[in-house]
Design a protein around this motif. Structure first.
Motif, PDB file in Angstrom:
ATOM      1  N   LEU A 125       0.789  -1.234   0.000  1.00 15.43           N
ATOM      2  CA  LEU A 125       0.000   0.000   0.000  1.00 15.43           C
ATOM      3  C   LEU A 125       0.820   1.281   0.000  1.00 15.43           C
ATOM      4  N   ASP A 126       2.093   1.226   0.338  1.00 15.72           N
ATOM      5  CA  ASP A 126       2.862   2.469   0.469  1.00 15.72           C
ATOM      6  C   ASP A 126       2.918   3.281  -0.824  1.00 15.72           C
ATOM      7  N   ASP A 141       1.620  16.510   2.796  1.00 18.22           N
ATOM      8  CA  ASP A 141       2.580  16.761   1.722  1.00 18.22           C
ATOM      9  C   ASP A 141       3.491  15.581   1.435  1.00 18.22           C
ATOM     10  N   ASP A 142       3.701  14.696   2.420  1.00 15.72           N
ATOM     11  CA  ASP A 142       4.616  13.565   2.243  1.00 15.72           C
ATOM     12  C   ASP A 142       4.153  12.436   3.152  1.00 15.72           C
ATOM     13  N   LEU A 143       3.608  11.381   2.562  1.00 15.99           N
ATOM     14  CA  LEU A 143       3.068  10.290   3.374  1.00 15.99           C
ATOM     15  C   LEU A 143       4.136   9.583   4.191  1.00 15.99           C
ATOM     16  N   LYS A 144       5.331   9.429   3.638  1.00 14.45           N
ATOM     17  CA  LYS A 144       6.389   8.739   4.385  1.00 14.45           C
ATOM     18  C   LYS A 144       6.770   9.534   5.623  1.00 14.45           C
ATOM     19  N   PHE A 193       6.139  10.548  11.575  1.00 19.68           N
ATOM     20  CA  PHE A 193       5.588  11.364  12.655  1.00 19.68           C
ATOM     21  C   PHE A 193       4.642  10.531  13.530  1.00 19.68           C
ATOM     22  N   VAL A 194       3.727   9.795  12.905  1.00 21.64           N
ATOM     23  CA  VAL A 194       2.788   8.959  13.656  1.00 21.64           C
ATOM     24  C   VAL A 194       3.549   7.922  14.487  1.00 21.64           C
ATOM     25  N   GLY A 240      12.742  14.635  11.604  1.00 24.70           N
ATOM     26  CA  GLY A 240      13.278  14.023  10.399  1.00 24.70           C
ATOM     27  C   GLY A 240      12.585  14.452   9.135  1.00 24.70           C
ATOM     28  N   GLY A 241      11.639  15.398   9.229  1.00 25.19           N
ATOM     29  CA  GLY A 241      10.898  15.841   8.057  1.00 25.19           C
ATOM     30  C   GLY A 241      11.657  16.840   7.231  1.00 25.19           C
TER      31      GLY A 241
END
Length: 280
Positions: free
Chosen positions: A135-136, A210-213, A218-219, A279-280
């Motif tokens: 799914l990524d 803006d960036d799913l990874k 973060f989650v 790390g974003g």
């Protein structure tokens, strides 16, 4: 063709091929034919569908899926099972057997346009990594219909973000628990019950970020403090302190005393946008 979901036929098949099933590989085969057929039916296949089966084993589920679809790619890691799998599939023309680790399998090469349906009785230790692999990144499958540990199924279908896995699954799919399967329906019987979960993959992710990874990092960082209040956890991981974090949480309409597992997807999106991301 034989039906390895029949316990007697399965026993004979394993004896002919001198196979001892390995607990370490999650080799628990669904040998209740009625439940097996229900699992295949709930995959919602049509005659034009292409299917990826994860962990085909000796074909217990494969023989029920194959007549329901146009093409089935059956992936199995354990080379000892391949001859038995081919025997089970004798006379079935629409199945391609692939011996490989599903985590190394090039899904996009086999299904370049995506929209395949993924089915399988999934080894318990594989679920998290498999979901990320499938799914990524697009193109994604259209649907996943998976037999997993019941506890995993309950996390995936929870009404709030009960775990990182819950968030990851629900960002990409609408999850429904369709069927509970008792341990006694498997050979050998596992220690816990299982469940069938259907994941209907969304046209677009359920969070607008803006960036799913980076979002998932973060989650994951917030879930490191899953037993702690959000204000303290976010103050620590972002470096702004718990007082400032609490103020930001309140401005986003979220009580700083809540825990991560109580948040819904919209609240996770709000947190990600409100706080600097490690790390974003």
């Amino acid at each position: 063709m034989i039906d390895p979901a029949d316990a007697h036929q399965l026993d004979q098949l394993l004896r002919r091929h001198r196979i001892d099933l390995k607990h370490s590989l999650g080799q628990n085969f669904l040998t209740d034919p009625v439940l097996r057929d229900e699992v295949a039916e709930q995959a919602g296949l049509s005659a034009e569908d292409e299917v990826l089966e994860v962990g085909a084993g000796v074909g217990t589920l494969t023989v029920a899926l194959a007549p329901r679809c146009r093409r089935l790619v059956a992936v199995e890691l354990d080379g000892r099972l391949i001859p038995a799998l081919r025997e089970s599939l004798a006379g079935i023309e629409n199945v391609e057997v692939v011996r490989t680790d599903i985590l190394r399998f090039n899904v996009r090469s086999a299904f370049p346009d995506g929209k395949e349906i993924v089915a399988g009785n999934i080894p318990y230790n594989l679920t998290g990594a498999l979901i990320r692999k499938l799914l990524d990144d697009p193109p994604r499958p259209r649907r996943l219909s998976l037999v997993v540990q019941k506890e995993v199924a309950e996390r995936w279908t929870a009404s709030s973000g009960a775990s990182l896995a819950t968030v990851a699954v629900q960002v990409f799919a609408e999850a429904r628990l369709l069927l509970t399967i008792p341990a006694r329906a498997f050979t050998p019987a596992p220690r816990v019950d299982s469940a069938l979960v259907r994941l209907d993959v969304r046209e677009r992710p359920a969070v607008d970020v803006d960036d799913l990874k980076v979002f998932f990092r973060f989650v994951e960082a917030v879930f490191q403090g899953r037993r702690k209040q959000l204000g303290g956890t976010l103050g620590r991981i972002t470096g702004i302190g718990s007082t400032a974090a609490g103020a930001r949480l309140r401005s986003a309409g979220i009580d700083p005393e809540r825990r991560p597992q109580t948040l819904g997807l919209a609240e996770w999106e709000a947190l990600y946008k409100e706080f600097p991301t490690p790390g974003g």
